[in-house]
Design a protein around this motif. Sequence first.
Motif, PDB file in Angstrom:
ATOM      1  N   ALA A  47      -7.780 -55.922 -45.886  1.00  0.00           N
ATOM      2  CA  ALA A  47      -9.076 -55.807 -45.218  1.00  0.00           C
ATOM      3  C   ALA A  47      -9.283 -54.352 -44.816  1.00  0.00           C
ATOM      4  O   ALA A  47      -8.335 -53.654 -44.439  1.00  0.00           O
ATOM      5  CB  ALA A  47      -9.106 -56.708 -43.988  1.00  0.00           C
ATOM      6  N   SER A  48     -10.519 -53.897 -44.885  1.00  0.00           N
ATOM      7  CA  SER A  48     -10.821 -52.497 -44.568  1.00  0.00           C
ATOM      8  C   SER A  48     -10.552 -52.172 -43.100  1.00  0.00           C
ATOM      9  O   SER A  48     -10.290 -51.020 -42.759  1.00  0.00           O
ATOM     10  CB  SER A  48     -12.274 -52.173 -44.922  1.00  0.00           C
ATOM     11  OG  SER A  48     -13.146 -53.028 -44.199  1.00  0.00           O
ATOM     12  N   ASP A  49     -10.572 -53.186 -42.233  1.00  0.00           N
ATOM     13  CA  ASP A  49     -10.335 -52.943 -40.813  1.00  0.00           C
ATOM     14  C   ASP A  49      -8.929 -53.365 -40.359  1.00  0.00           C
ATOM     15  O   ASP A  49      -8.680 -53.566 -39.179  1.00  0.00           O
ATOM     16  CB  ASP A  49     -11.399 -53.644 -39.964  1.00  0.00           C
ATOM     17  CG  ASP A  49     -11.483 -55.138 -40.207  1.00  0.00           C
ATOM     18  OD1 ASP A  49     -10.884 -55.627 -41.193  1.00  0.00           O
ATOM     19  OD2 ASP A  49     -12.157 -55.832 -39.425  1.00  0.00           O
ATOM     20  N   LEU A  50      -7.994 -53.445 -41.306  1.00  0.00           N
ATOM     21  CA  LEU A  50      -6.610 -53.761 -40.979  1.00  0.00           C
ATOM     22  C   LEU A  50      -6.010 -52.606 -40.174  1.00  0.00           C
ATOM     23  O   LEU A  50      -6.334 -51.439 -40.417  1.00  0.00           O
ATOM     24  CB  LEU A  50      -5.819 -53.969 -42.277  1.00  0.00           C
ATOM     25  CG  LEU A  50      -4.439 -54.574 -42.167  1.00  0.00           C
ATOM     26  CD1 LEU A  50      -4.524 -56.015 -41.663  1.00  0.00           C
ATOM     27  CD2 LEU A  50      -3.745 -54.553 -43.513  1.00  0.00           C
ATOM     28  N   SER A  51      -5.146 -52.899 -39.242  1.00  0.00           N
ATOM     29  CA  SER A  51      -4.583 -51.849 -38.385  1.00  0.00           C
ATOM     30  C   SER A  51      -3.765 -50.854 -39.211  1.00  0.00           C
ATOM     31  O   SER A  51      -3.142 -51.211 -40.218  1.00  0.00           O
ATOM     32  CB  SER A  51      -3.704 -52.454 -37.287  1.00  0.00           C
ATOM     33  OG  SER A  51      -2.464 -52.853 -37.817  1.00  0.00           O
ATOM     34  N   GLU A  52      -3.776 -49.611 -38.771  1.00  0.00           N
ATOM     35  CA  GLU A  52      -3.043 -48.549 -39.471  1.00  0.00           C
ATOM     36  C   GLU A  52      -1.546 -48.840 -39.492  1.00  0.00           C
ATOM     37  O   GLU A  52      -0.868 -48.548 -40.469  1.00  0.00           O
ATOM     38  CB  GLU A  52      -3.315 -47.187 -38.819  1.00  0.00           C
ATOM     39  CG  GLU A  52      -4.723 -46.670 -39.042  1.00  0.00           C
ATOM     40  CD  GLU A  52      -5.061 -46.504 -40.523  1.00  0.00           C
ATOM     41  OE1 GLU A  52      -4.222 -46.007 -41.297  1.00  0.00           O
ATOM     42  OE2 GLU A  52      -6.183 -46.893 -40.903  1.00  0.00           O
ATOM     43  N   ASN A  53      -1.035 -49.426 -38.427  1.00  0.00           N
ATOM     44  CA  ASN A  53       0.388 -49.753 -38.352  1.00  0.00           C
ATOM     45  C   ASN A  53       0.771 -50.765 -39.435  1.00  0.00           C
ATOM     46  O   ASN A  53       1.780 -50.599 -40.124  1.00  0.00           O
ATOM     47  CB  ASN A  53       0.720 -50.297 -36.953  1.00  0.00           C
ATOM     48  CG  ASN A  53       2.199 -50.448 -36.743  1.00  0.00           C
ATOM     49  OD1 ASN A  53       2.978 -49.601 -37.168  1.00  0.00           O
ATOM     50  ND2 ASN A  53       2.592 -51.526 -36.095  1.00  0.00           N
ATOM     51  N   THR A  54      -0.029 -51.799 -39.606  1.00  0.00           N
ATOM     52  CA  THR A  54       0.245 -52.801 -40.640  1.00  0.00           C
ATOM     53  C   THR A  54       0.133 -52.178 -42.026  1.00  0.00           C
ATOM     54  O   THR A  54       0.967 -52.450 -42.901  1.00  0.00           O
ATOM     55  CB  THR A  54      -0.720 -53.999 -40.502  1.00  0.00           C
ATOM     56  OG1 THR A  54      -0.600 -54.547 -39.192  1.00  0.00           O
ATOM     57  CG2 THR A  54      -0.414 -55.068 -41.526  1.00  0.00           C
ATOM     58  N   LYS A  55      -0.877 -51.328 -42.232  1.00  0.00           N
ATOM     59  CA  LYS A  55      -1.016 -50.650 -43.532  1.00  0.00           C
ATOM     60  C   LYS A  55       0.225 -49.830 -43.843  1.00  0.00           C
ATOM     61  O   LYS A  55       0.747 -49.872 -44.961  1.00  0.00           O
ATOM     62  CB  LYS A  55      -2.243 -49.737 -43.538  1.00  0.00           C
ATOM     63  CG  LYS A  55      -3.548 -50.466 -43.661  1.00  0.00           C
ATOM     64  CD  LYS A  55      -4.707 -49.470 -43.665  1.00  0.00           C
ATOM     65  CE  LYS A  55      -6.027 -50.177 -43.554  1.00  0.00           C
ATOM     66  NZ  LYS A  55      -7.154 -49.250 -43.440  1.00  0.00           N
ATOM     67  N   ARG A  56       0.714 -49.071 -42.847  1.00  0.00           N
ATOM     68  CA  ARG A  56       1.912 -48.245 -43.046  1.00  0.00           C
ATOM     69  C   ARG A  56       3.108 -49.118 -43.415  1.00  0.00           C
ATOM     70  O   ARG A  56       3.876 -48.776 -44.319  1.00  0.00           O
ATOM     71  CB  ARG A  56       2.236 -47.442 -41.786  1.00  0.00           C
ATOM     72  CG  ARG A  56       1.591 -46.079 -41.723  1.00  0.00           C
ATOM     73  CD  ARG A  56       2.205 -45.202 -40.642  1.00  0.00           C
ATOM     74  NE  ARG A  56       2.126 -45.800 -39.314  1.00  0.00           N
ATOM     75  CZ  ARG A  56       1.083 -45.743 -38.503  1.00  0.00           C
ATOM     76  NH1 ARG A  56       0.000 -45.091 -38.895  1.00  0.00           N
ATOM     77  NH2 ARG A  56       1.110 -46.295 -37.317  1.00  0.00           N
ATOM     78  N   ASN A  57       3.285 -50.243 -42.715  1.00  0.00           N
ATOM     79  CA  ASN A  57       4.410 -51.128 -42.994  1.00  0.00           C
ATOM     80  C   ASN A  57       4.333 -51.709 -44.406  1.00  0.00           C
ATOM     81  O   ASN A  57       5.353 -51.852 -45.080  1.00  0.00           O
ATOM     82  CB  ASN A  57       4.470 -52.260 -41.964  1.00  0.00           C
ATOM     83  CG  ASN A  57       4.897 -51.770 -40.603  1.00  0.00           C
ATOM     84  OD1 ASN A  57       5.540 -50.731 -40.467  1.00  0.00           O
ATOM     85  ND2 ASN A  57       4.536 -52.505 -39.578  1.00  0.00           N
ATOM     86  N   ILE A  58       3.140 -52.024 -44.860  1.00  0.00           N
ATOM     87  CA  ILE A  58       2.968 -52.562 -46.213  1.00  0.00           C
ATOM     88  C   ILE A  58       3.259 -51.478 -47.250  1.00  0.00           C
ATOM     89  O   ILE A  58       3.938 -51.732 -48.251  1.00  0.00           O
ATOM     90  CB  ILE A  58       1.545 -53.142 -46.388  1.00  0.00           C
ATOM     91  CG1 ILE A  58       1.411 -54.422 -45.554  1.00  0.00           C
ATOM     92  CG2 ILE A  58       1.241 -53.411 -47.856  1.00  0.00           C
ATOM     93  CD1 ILE A  58       0.004 -54.955 -45.454  1.00  0.00           C
ATOM     94  N   ILE A  59       2.771 -50.280 -47.009  1.00  0.00           N
ATOM     95  CA  ILE A  59       3.011 -49.179 -47.948  1.00  0.00           C
ATOM     96  C   ILE A  59       4.503 -48.874 -48.030  1.00  0.00           C
ATOM     97  O   ILE A  59       5.026 -48.578 -49.109  1.00  0.00           O
ATOM     98  CB  ILE A  59       2.188 -47.939 -47.538  1.00  0.00           C
ATOM     99  CG1 ILE A  59       0.698 -48.223 -47.769  1.00  0.00           C
ATOM    100  CG2 ILE A  59       2.626 -46.708 -48.318  1.00  0.00           C
ATOM    101  CD1 ILE A  59      -0.238 -47.199 -47.163  1.00  0.00           C
ATOM    102  N   LYS A  60       5.220 -49.001 -46.917  1.00  0.00           N
ATOM    103  CA  LYS A  60       6.673 -48.761 -46.908  1.00  0.00           C
ATOM    104  C   LYS A  60       7.415 -49.746 -47.805  1.00  0.00           C
ATOM    105  O   LYS A  60       8.478 -49.423 -48.327  1.00  0.00           O
ATOM    106  CB  LYS A  60       7.225 -48.863 -45.486  1.00  0.00           C
ATOM    107  CG  LYS A  60       6.958 -47.659 -44.635  1.00  0.00           C
ATOM    108  CD  LYS A  60       7.553 -47.849 -43.255  1.00  0.00           C
ATOM    109  CE  LYS A  60       7.108 -46.755 -42.313  1.00  0.00           C
ATOM    110  NZ  LYS A  60       7.585 -46.991 -40.937  1.00  0.00           N
ATOM    111  N   LEU A  61       6.871 -50.946 -47.976  1.00  0.00           N
ATOM    112  CA  LEU A  61       7.517 -51.917 -48.858  1.00  0.00           C
ATOM    113  C   LEU A  61       7.566 -51.399 -50.295  1.00  0.00           C
ATOM    114  O   LEU A  61       8.466 -51.729 -51.054  1.00  0.00           O
ATOM    115  CB  LEU A  61       6.773 -53.257 -48.824  1.00  0.00           C
ATOM    116  CG  LEU A  61       6.810 -54.033 -47.518  1.00  0.00           C
ATOM    117  CD1 LEU A  61       5.910 -55.266 -47.607  1.00  0.00           C
ATOM    118  CD2 LEU A  61       8.233 -54.442 -47.169  1.00  0.00           C
TER     119      LEU A  61
END
Length: 110
Positions: A47-61
């Motif tokens: 989602a475009s309004d997903l929190s930056e912290n969650t985005k970072r954690n997903i990208i780290k995967l």
Amino acid sequence: MREFKNFQQKNEVKVIDLLRLAYKSRSLQFGYDSLKKLKGKYFLILASDLSENTKRNIIKLNKFEIFTFKTKEELGNIFSKSNIGVVAVLENNLGLEIKRLLKGLGGLHI
């Protein structure tokens, strides 16, 4: 310009229709917690309004191709659920068509 906007709207409707079909065929998983359990090849819609912290954690995967599409509320409405921030899409024929359309829409590709 109007024609391009109309083309973009048509593709958004196609993506939504295909996502609903993929949901009915059990080719989708929802939520951050489900990502570590996935077997097979998936790509993600965030989602475009997903929190930056969650985005970072997903990208780290570092194991998914990632697109952004709609807000959490809008994604939830597509599937008649409450807010959805992460959708994992199985890369079968249906999923590949969704991915092709998302690339055409210019959704952020990470």
